[in-house]
Design an enzyme around this catalytic site. Structure first.
Site: not given
Ligand code: NAI
Length: 508
Positions: A123, A144, A156, A194
């Site tokens: 991540s 991801h 992702e 994120n």
């Protein structure tokens, strides 16, 4: 480009929270899955969780008993990586540590055949850095998934500097056949979700830090007026402050200490004190048995007005006027500034990103009250108001009472710049715009990622278009002027589009 076939075997390394879920996703899609973990008990634990989840799907009528049995049977726990030598794709979900990941991938590269695809679920670690120790970094990508992998749709697909276009597209198409919604991203700190989500937590924490509004009311407003699935504080409590704080720090450090991403001292204090959220029984909220729930702040009923004067140009607060009309409050249209409503001798105006106090002084507006943005004023349950210092309490109460007549619960926030939702949404759009500008991902993929990776009600760039980029630019400029901090610098892309009258998607 085509996806992998169901006859292709998948290796999942790491059988923790993510690895177990990813193995289940791949097995559900029909693949034979090899599941490896250096701790044998983790394999048994993962398999048990998968079995339980499959039984749940059957009991809910979402799967047939035979399918559920097949999913579990397709997962083969292995005690050495060598047993997975015929896998076509390896997905790694082990500890978040660069050196450990590099060494595991070097081993995988030796065992799997030369055409196999290697993917990491990291991540926060650079895809380029993990790939740098491989003999063939071109076949290495980020894949991801989001937690829980079975339920969250987003994947992702992340390109490192050496990743081949072909491999990226095979992984993208494969994720699609697994029932996921993939997006492309470039390997940059935080990738899309994120990074772009940081302001959701940061602005809530800033509002709290300024003592402008309490935790429970902030959460309630973001949920009930803006349709975010959770407010920032309950969400941080759920994620865990250790994890959330670590991600913020990692994005901050990876940007060489760019103040835009500066972590919050309030959150650091919770981490230092071991109040990590739900998992430790205490975070912003107290989850221990017998603990009292925090109450939201709502104003008592006030006297309101039965007639108001509105601007003819109300693109953003028209929903309030509809609610007024439905409640029998007479709305008369006159030539006054847009997005403003005269209530008695007060002015209710949509926040412009500055304080109501400074706007009142600069614009010579008597008795100014700011109202915060909502997803849709016609449906919002709560209205959030800020009183300018120059406005009398009686005048403020008259505005609040009129909104109460139209069915809004009214809460009051101290008069801070950009209030709560306005500054949060505009800052999400600002980060999304910078991500698009810097080529992290396309405009469409950023919005898809935020909708399916965090379940936001709208992608931030679509939301910015709906608010109008001129408005978002005004809000961000006022925040920047008010605080004078790097955090609030306006994305050059928003600036440019606002000035030229452009949109991210085109007019709706
Ligand atoms: P976890 O701690 O639940 O599981 C990690 C597993 O990897 C453990 O079972 C551990 O025994 C195993 N492991 C560690 N080193 C190993 C090695 N050298 N060889 C084989 N197995 C090894 O961790 P979690 O949460 O599943 O995270 C895994 C990865 O996924 C991390 O890179 C994390 O950043 C990423 N991630 C985590 C998300 C989350 O919400 N937990 C979401 C998306 C990505």
């Amino acid at each position: 480009m085509s996806a992998l076939k169901t006859s292709d075997k998948i290796l999942v390394v790491g059988a923790g929270a993510m690895g177990g879920g990813i193995a289940e996703v791949a097995a559900q899609a029909g693949h034979i899955v090899y599941l490896y973990d250096m701790q044998a008990p983790m394999l048994e634990k993962a398999l048990k969780a998968i079995r339980k989840n499959q039984e749940l799907l059957v009991s809910k009528g979402k799967s047939l008993p035979e399918n559920a049995r097949n999913v579990v049977e397709r997962i083969h726990c292995i005690d050495r990586l060598e047993s997975a030598s015929d896998a076509s794709l390896a997905i790694e979900a082990i500890v978040e540590n660069l050196e450990v990941k590099q060494s595991v991938f070097r081993k995988i590269e030796e065992i799997l055949n030369a055409n196999a695809i290697l993917a990491t679920n990291t991540s926060s670690i650079s895809i380029t850095a993990i790939a740098s120790k491989l003999a063939r970094p071109e076949r290495f990508v980020g894949m991801h998934f989001f937690n829980p992998a079975m339920r969250m749709k987003l994947v992702e697909v992340i390109a490192g500097i050496a990743s081949s276009e072909h491999i990226l597209s095979v992984v993208y198409e494969t994720a699609k056949t697994w029932g996921k919604i993939p997006v492309y991203a470039r390997s940059t700190p935080g990738f899309i979700v994120n990074r772009v989500a940081r302001p959701y937590y940061a602005e809530g924490l800033r509002v709290l830090n300024e003592g402008a509004l309490d935790i429970a009311t902030i959460d309630a407003y973001m949920r009930n007026a803006c349709s975010f699935p959770m407010g920032p504080f309950e969400l941080m409590d759920l994620i865990g402050h250790d994890v959330n704080f670590a991600v913020t720090n990692s994005v901050f450090n990876a940007h060489y200490g760019d103040k835009r991403f500066a972590p919050s001292l309030i959150q650091q204090e919770l981490v230092l004190g071991g109040r990590l959220g739900k998992k430790t029984g205490q975070g912003f909220y107290d989850y221990k048995e017998g603990a009292l729930a925090l109450r939201t702040q709502t104003l008592d009923a006030k006297d309101g007005h039965m007639a108001v004067i509105a601007s003819q140009n109300n693109p953003m607060i028209g929903g309030i006027l509809d609610r007024f009309s439905a409640a029998g409050i007479r709305v008369q249209y006159e030539d006054i500034p847009p997005n403003q409503i005269r209530i008695g001798d007060s002015v209710l105006a949509l926040t412009n990103g500055g304080t109501a106090t400074s706007r009142s002084a600069e614009g010579k507006i008597q008795n100014l009250v700011h109202i915060d943005c909502a997803l849709d004023f016609a449906l919002a349950k709560i209205a959030l108001l800020a009183k300018s210092d120059q406005c009398s309490q009686v005048n403020f109460d008259g505005v609040a009472g009129t909104l109460q007549k139209a069915g809004y619960q009214v809460s009051r926030i101290d008069d801070i710049a950009g209030m709560l939702a306005c500054r949060t949404i505009c800052m999400l759009a600002n980060e999304a715009a910078d991500s698009a500008l810097q080529g992290v991902a396309s405009i469409e993929d950023i919005d898809i990622a935020m909708r399916f990776g965090t379940n936001y009600p709208k992608g931030p760039l679509r939301w910015a278009d709906d608010l109008s980029l001129k408005y978002v630019f005004e809000v961000l400029s006022n925040l920047s002027k008010h605080y004078g901090e790097e955090r609030y610098r306006v994305s050059p892309l928003i600036q440019r589009k606002a000035i030229s009258g452009d949109y991210f998607y085109g007019a709706t």
